[in-house]
Write a protein that holds these residues in place. Structure first.
Motif, mmCIF file in Angstrom:
data_model
loop_
_atom_site.group_PDB
_atom_site.id
_atom_site.type_symbol
_atom_site.label_atom_id
_atom_site.label_comp_id
_atom_site.label_asym_id
_atom_site.label_seq_id
_atom_site.Cartn_x
_atom_site.Cartn_y
_atom_site.Cartn_z
ATOM 1 N N LYS A 86 50.023 36.328 41.807
ATOM 2 C CA LYS A 86 49.999 35.912 40.401
ATOM 3 C C LYS A 86 49.409 34.520 40.263
ATOM 4 O O LYS A 86 48.624 34.245 39.346
ATOM 5 C CB LYS A 86 51.419 35.948 39.834
ATOM 6 N N GLU A 87 49.772 33.637 41.195
ATOM 7 C CA GLU A 87 49.280 32.268 41.173
ATOM 8 C C GLU A 87 47.754 32.227 41.289
ATOM 9 O O GLU A 87 47.103 31.354 40.713
ATOM 10 C CB GLU A 87 49.915 31.505 42.330
ATOM 11 N N ASP A 92 44.968 40.573 39.515
ATOM 12 C CA ASP A 92 45.532 41.612 38.640
ATOM 13 C C ASP A 92 46.068 42.749 39.510
ATOM 14 O O ASP A 92 45.299 43.389 40.247
ATOM 15 C CB ASP A 92 44.442 42.122 37.688
#
Length: 525
Positions: free
Chosen positions: A391-392, A396
């Motif tokens: 996520k960082e 996706d």
């Protein structure tokens, strides 16, 4: 043997459970942050209550730490983002003190309704002020719950036993659950207008901070009584004092404060104000329950991989873990394979499951894929911090579950999007236990993924395998297994070879120079 540190005072049953489950345990309490930093590197687990602060600095020193267990609900004393980045599971025990906290809220409601603390002081002072303390009945009154989770639902149940009507504001409360609880789901404004008593049972977040602000307190019914046994910071304490002094608020009882310990506070001495020193979880039963639960949860994780009440990864029961273990091994190998082979920046990743795999808890499978994928870039990545790192980095991640069953009774497919297009690999389990690659970039190929390997894309032509074998043999590299796949005769072929030694860059250059070779890479599993 896993090793756990209990750094806060805890019921002795916690240590007993650890030892009975094969976990070594030290009980060392009262350490300063510097003293804790000096010893934390020895431990796989850290069991705490509220005194120990698991800060970023402590976590950086915790080189072997895998899990932090909080005996209680609140985890304000744990830096969860830092723990997630470090790959440390953070658990709490949200149900061990639920009844105790709910009962304390009910006790404070009675205290407000009948002015019990003031009446006690007056009577013990030798006064007999029977006419001064005129209370109100709870029967027939409307209780407004802000937060209808585990503790809120217990309060609702007890209030209904007292013949109160209960209305609840909770964005996550479904109409079906409201009916099951026997409460009326309402908006916050409606609750403020209607409630004779308001109790708060919600965590402190950016959305709930000062949920009873000066503006919202002004919307309440005149004569309302307010109880907070949840978290300090949910109520504007200055506005609460003004409401009590003006008489708009008939009474307030706080077990929690914005700043604790609250040894001095502007509310102290205010008429119709009752306070307790964060006693919500303070019963003998609750202390035993949370100690037992945190020890059982941490032992499950360290011994068998079970994950319960984790705040930074999906739950995985101790019974579920053995069934998922081979799938997670397969998922991690597939993630590692596609991570090593895909070129360029990854845009997205899709993890698809079908057959028996689709019936399982998908979150651990997704976490294992991401761990394998991200390990190409970091040697400290694991299932806990891999989703955080993905996520960082803006990756996706899509999770797809298919009901269909194809050529295999169970299959996991991993597809990554790159600047050069999608790259897909798929695998299955042989005998429900052994991970096996069955498809690589659209080509059918069966292979074990283990140890050092050599990946080659070449033109399918006679004599190539002989030339490759000669090249490896002359370099003293022994072939363990040999797996071949091709799109069509004379077309593009893929070779996966397991070898006994890591292939050097010099040998790779020789392989790449062989006629017909398009790609040659060394892989490690």
């Amino acid at each position: 043997m896993p090793k756990v540190l209990i750094s806060d005072k805890m019921d002795p049953k916690a240590a007993e459970i650890f030892r009975a489950r094969g976990v070594e345990v030290d009980e060392i309490t009262g350490k300063t942050p510097e003293e804790l930093k000096a010893i934390i590197g020895q431990y796989d687990g850290l069991a705490i209550r509220s005194s120990t602060k698991a800060t970023k600095e402590i976590l950086e020193a915790a080189t072997n730490l895998k899990v932090i267990g909080r005996a209680g609900i609140g985890v304000d004393n744990v830096d969860i983002p830092a723990a997630s980045a470090k790959g440390v599971v953070v658990m709490n025990t949200p149900f061990g003190n639920s009844i105790t906290t709910a009962e304390h809220a009910i006790a404070l409601m009675f205290a407000l309704a009948r002015q019990l603390p003031e009446a006690d002081l007056s009577t013990q002072a030798g006064k007999w002020e029977k006419n001064r303390f005129m209370g109100v009945e709870l029967t027939g009154k409307t209780l407004g719950l802000i937060g209808a989770g585990n503790i809120g639902s217990i309060v609702a149940d007890r209030a209904q036993g007292l013949k109160m009507k209960v209305v609840a504001f909770d964005p996550f409360l479904t109409p079906e659950r409201a009916i099951e609880m026997g409460v009326e789901k309402v908006s916050l404004d409606d609750l403020l207008l209607r409630a004779d008593f308001i109790t708060l049972h919600t965590p402190l977040t950016d959305q709930t901070r000062n949920i009873l602000s000066a503006e919202n307190l002004a919307k309440t019914k005149r004569g309302v009584r307010i109880i907070n046994c949840a978290r300090g910071g949910l109520i504007d304490e200055a506005a609460l004092k003004e409401g009590l002094e003006s008489g708009h608020i008939a009474g307030a009882a706080l077990d929690v404060f914005a700043v604790e310990p609250a040894k001095e506070h502007p509310l102290f001495g205010t008429p119709n104000f009752v306070s307790t020193p964060h006693l919500g979880a303070s019963t003998t039963e609750a202390q035993v329950n949370v100690a037992i639960q945190v020890a059982e949860q941490m032992a499950d994780f360290l011994v068998s991989g079970g994950v319960t009440n984790a705040l930074n990864m999906p739950s995985l029961s101790a019974e579920e873990a053995p069934r998922l273990k081979p799938y997670m091994a397969l998922a991690e190998k597939l993630g590692s394979l596609v991570g090593q082979l895909a070129h360029g920046d990854l845009k997205n990743i899709a993890i698809e499951s079908e057959g028996a795999a689709a019936e399982l808890n998908q979150k651990p499978i997704v976490g294992a894929v991401l761990a394998g994928l991200m390990r190409v870039h970091s040697d400290t990545v694991n299932m806990v911090n891999a989703p955080f790192l993905a996520k960082e980095r803006g990756l996706d991640v899509r999770e797809v579950r298919h009901d269909r069953e194809g050529d295999y009774h169970t299959m996991v497919r991993v597809t990554v999007g790159t600047a050069q297009g999608d790259r897909s690999v798929a695998g299955t389990l042989f005998g429900n236990a052994a991970p096996r690659l069955v498809e690589l970039f659209g080509i059918k190929v069966e292979a074990d993924l283990a140890g050092p390997m050599l990946y080659i894309v070449n033109e399918d032509a006679p004599g190539f395998i002989g030339r490759l074998g000669t090249t490896l043999g002359e370099a003293g590299v022994n072939i363990g297994t040999f797996h071949l796949g091709r799109r069509e005769a004379g077309g593009e072929a893929i070779l996966l070879l397991s070898v006994d030694d890591v292939v050097s860059e010099a040998l790779l250059a020789q392989v790449r120079a062989l006629p017909g070779v398009k790609t040659a890479m060394a892989l490690t599993f």
